[in-house]
Enzyme design. Structure first.
Site, PDB file in Angstrom:
ATOM      1  N   GLY A 150       0.803  -1.224  -0.010  1.00  0.00           N
ATOM      2  CA  GLY A 150      -0.093   0.045  -0.054  1.00  0.00           C
ATOM      3  C   GLY A 150       0.704   1.322   0.039  1.00  0.00           C
TER       4      GLY A 150
ATOM      5  N   ASN B  73       4.314 -12.897   5.369  1.00  0.00           N
ATOM      6  CA  ASN B  73       4.879 -12.156   6.814  1.00  0.00           C
ATOM      7  C   ASN B  73       3.662 -12.070   7.914  1.00  0.00           C
ATOM      8  OD1 ASN B  73       7.394 -10.818   5.825  1.00  0.00           O
ATOM      9  ND2 ASN B  73       6.021 -10.637   4.023  1.00  0.00           N
TER      10      ASN B  73
ATOM     11  N   ASP C  60       6.377 -13.013   0.885  1.00  0.00           N
ATOM     12  CA  ASP C  60       5.275 -13.417   1.071  1.00  0.00           C
ATOM     13  C   ASP C  60       5.054 -14.429   2.558  1.00  0.00           C
ATOM     14  OD1 ASP C  60       2.378 -13.705   0.677  1.00  0.00           O
ATOM     15  OD2 ASP C  60       2.682 -15.968  -0.301  1.00  0.00           O
TER      16      ASP C  60
ATOM     17  N   HIS D 276       8.768  -6.809   7.319  1.00  0.00           N
ATOM     18  CA  HIS D 276       8.445  -7.297   6.233  1.00  0.00           C
ATOM     19  C   HIS D 276       9.524  -8.323   5.611  1.00  0.00           C
ATOM     20  CE1 HIS D 276       4.417  -7.307   4.533  1.00  0.00           C
ATOM     21  NE2 HIS D 276       4.807  -7.634   3.490  1.00  0.00           N
TER      22      HIS D 276
ATOM     23  N   PHE E 152       2.825   2.121   2.454  1.00  0.00           N
ATOM     24  CA  PHE E 152       3.959   1.816   3.384  1.00  0.00           C
ATOM     25  C   PHE E 152       4.914   1.079   2.486  1.00  0.00           C
ATOM     26  CE2 PHE E 152       5.601  -1.679   6.052  1.00  0.00           C
ATOM     27  CZ  PHE E 152       6.669  -0.784   6.838  1.00  0.00           C
TER      28      PHE E 152
ATOM     29  N   ARG F 177       1.241 -14.359   8.284  1.00  0.00           N
ATOM     30  CA  ARG F 177       0.936 -15.702   8.709  1.00  0.00           C
ATOM     31  C   ARG F 177       2.056 -15.980   9.805  1.00  0.00           C
ATOM     32  NH1 ARG F 177       0.033 -18.322   3.205  1.00  0.00           N
ATOM     33  NH2 ARG F 177       0.756 -16.223   2.614  1.00  0.00           N
ATOM     34  N   THR F 178       3.179 -15.621   9.514  1.00  0.00           N
ATOM     35  CA  THR F 178       4.521 -15.866  10.329  1.00  0.00           C
ATOM     36  C   THR F 178       4.314 -15.114  11.602  1.00  0.00           C
ATOM     37  OG1 THR F 178       5.854 -16.433   8.356  1.00  0.00           O
ATOM     38  CG2 THR F 178       6.920 -16.087  10.341  1.00  0.00           C
ATOM     39  N   ALA F 179       4.069 -13.743  11.420  1.00  0.00           N
ATOM     40  CA  ALA F 179       3.986 -12.791  12.495  1.00  0.00           C
ATOM     41  C   ALA F 179       2.882 -13.135  13.574  1.00  0.00           C
ATOM     42  CB  ALA F 179       3.462 -11.397  12.179  1.00  0.00           C
ATOM     43  N   ARG F 180       1.731 -14.070  13.003  1.00  0.00           N
ATOM     44  CA  ARG F 180       0.525 -14.422  13.833  1.00  0.00           C
ATOM     45  C   ARG F 180       1.273 -15.777  14.523  1.00  0.00           C
ATOM     46  NH1 ARG F 180      -2.303 -11.984   9.969  1.00  0.00           N
ATOM     47  NH2 ARG F 180      -2.770 -13.928   8.581  1.00  0.00           N
TER      48      ARG F 180
END
EC number: 2.7.7.108
Length: 508
Positions: A358, A410, A408, A404, A360, A412-415
């Site tokens: 976006g 990012n 791709d 980031h 960012f 899901r891995t952060a959660r």
């Protein structure tokens, strides 16, 4: 005095001139109508002036705007290293709590529903929170002027005590100019009078983000900050009390079943929040029987299978480690399983290209590893371990998304990282529902403006909901046991439990 003598050539020229017939080709017609114009008429000048004015006012700005858009959307050059992402994270907890000490045997709250069969084995983008059109609309002078006039009218209604009318007017003003500090301040004052202190404080924070020197916003926020901090501390204490209640309840068949259901729910919601269109039932069918869902892409199937593998790794390996330190390899291994089936080439690899999310723009690829090391150092720092686990998990999630580090996966891995921290602190896994997707991204956007508290509240709210789900299931089970007198696991559940425990002991 000498006299020139007349020659024959002179006589010949004289006779020729006298006898020559006039020709139409040699006669110059002095018709005023056919004569070339000596200048432009007034009408012509006016018409040309109007045309030039129209071109300057409409066509030239359009051409410049189009050129600017093309240049802005073209690939950008590598930027200089960004400032450190270290944040002042002691904004909710107040007094630093003691480091959470888990039980000797670390609880695992996710029950892997798959038996001993291993699966042999998608890129999604964060939704753009605002487009260029939105930015232009928000900065439209006419709309901003209308919004400010509406805010003044709302202020008069607020002073007269007509809060409902003031709120209605301000909703219109916010739709016209949501980033204008004057509008945000007026909305905050109205919410404050409605006793919505958290929302009012958030308006003041946004106003300061867009205008850091706004004296009115500084004064108003100084008034709401201590009150909001007390509300946040009370919220965190209530979640911790629920966690303690959950940990003191006796494990039962209902808890096992709830863990099993939570497994499917987590996989479904965490891939759906990234745009996966598989339903909960379809997700469960893929995990339980390996069913291929007609009409769904292979990539969506592989996203579910990858999240299943990542949860197994978290549940059986990371939660059973002898020490609580989190390493870069742990993060890479989680990501390797998240994308292992959907994109094997990029799975577990740090990105080497610039990505854009976006409005960012994350850090350039050459600084990703450095930023990732900063995150890991922060996670394992002694001072960080004294922060409330809910805050720590939310901040870790935000930091990873901010860097980031992957092309791709990012989010899901952060959660997964968020749940690793929460589960090590005695909380059951937190499910962030796909129905709250807009709130999820909006709170992350506010964090980009410098305020992480909305995202911490978001995580705390859904952590409380997850614990309530477990407690409700266990209390319902207790009532049923009192009526039936049966508290044993079914043979199938006992077999699954034994296989899971054996698999975890083997370190799979």
């Amino acid at each position: 005095m000498s006299v020139r003598r007349r020659t024959h050539s002179d006589d010949f020229s004289y006779l020729l001139e006298k006898t020559r017939r006039p020709s139409k080709l040699n006669v110059v017609q002095e018709d005023p109508k056919s004569a070339p114009p000596q200048g432009y008429s007034l009408t012509t000048v006016i018409i040309i002036s109007v045309l030039v004015s129209l071109i300057c006012q409409h066509f030239v700005p359009y051409a410049v705007s189009t050129l600017h858009t093309v240049i802005k959307n073209s690939p950008k050059q590598k930027s200089s290293p960004p400032p450190s992402n270290r944040l002042n994270i002691g904004f909710i907890s107040g007094n630093s709590p003691e480091k959470y000490a888990p039980a000797v045997q670390k609880p695992t709250f996710l029950v892997d529903p798959i038996y001993d069969e291993k699966w042999k084995g998608i890129q999604t983008a964060v939704p753009v929170m605002s487009t260029q059109t939105d930015e232009k609309r928000e900065n439209d002078p006419a709309k901003v002027k209308e919004a400010i006039l509406a805010a003044k009218a709302a202020g008069r209604s607020r002073k007269d005590g007509n809060l409902e009318r003031a709120m209605t007017i301000m909703e219109h003003a916010m739709a016209l100019a949501p980033t204008n500090p004057q509008i945000l301040i007026e909305m905050g004052q109205i919410r404050e009078m409605h006793n919505e202190l958290v929302e009012a404080d958030q308006c003041y924070v946004k106003a300061l983000a867009y205008d850091p020197g706004n004296s009115e916003a500084l004064v108003l926020r100084a008034r709401t900050t201590p009150l909001v901090s007390a509300i946040d501390r009370k919220m965190l204490r209530s979640v911790h009390d629920l966690r303690d209640e959950f940990n003191h309840l006796q494990h039962s068949t209902a808890l096992r079943r709830m863990m099993r259901e939570t497994y499917f729910l987590y996989v479904y919601h965490t891939v759906a929040i990234e745009g996966n269109t598989l339903s909960l039932g379809q997700t469960r069918a893929i995990l339980e029987s390996g069913m291929v869902i007609p009409g769904k892409s292979i990539r969506e199937h592989n996203e579910v299978i990858g999240m299943d593998a990542a949860l197994r790794f978290l549940n059986c390996s990371l939660l059973s480690k002898e020490h609580d330190e989190i390493s870069i390899d742990d993060i890479l291994e989680m990501h390797r399983r998240v994308l292992g089936n959907a994109d094997p080439v990029e799975a577990g690899r740090i990105r080497t290209t610039q990505v854009y999310v976006g409005r960012f723009t994350p850090v350039s690829p050459e600084y990703v590893m450095e930023q990732l090391k900063d995150i890991v150092d922060w996670l394992n720092d002694e001072s960080t371990l004294t922060i409330d686990p809910i805050e720590r998990a939310a901040i870790a999630h935000y930091k990873l998304v901010l860097v980031h580090p992957f092309t791709d996966g990012n989010g899901r891995t952060a959660r997964l990282l968020l749940n690793l921290i929460m589960m090590r602190s005695g909380f059951p896994p937190v499910i962030l529902p796909v129905e709250t997707r807009a709130e999820y991204y909006a709170s992350l956007h506010v964090a980009n403006l410098g305020d992480l508290r909305p995202f911490v509240r978001y995580v705390a709210k859904h952590s409380e909901a997850s614990i309530q789900r477990y407690i409700g299931a266990m209390k319902t089970s207790s009532d049923n046991i009192l009526n039936s007198g049966d508290s044993k696991l079914t043979p199938e559940e006992s077999e699954v439990s034994e296989k899971i425990e054996a698999e975890c002991r083997a370190g799979n």
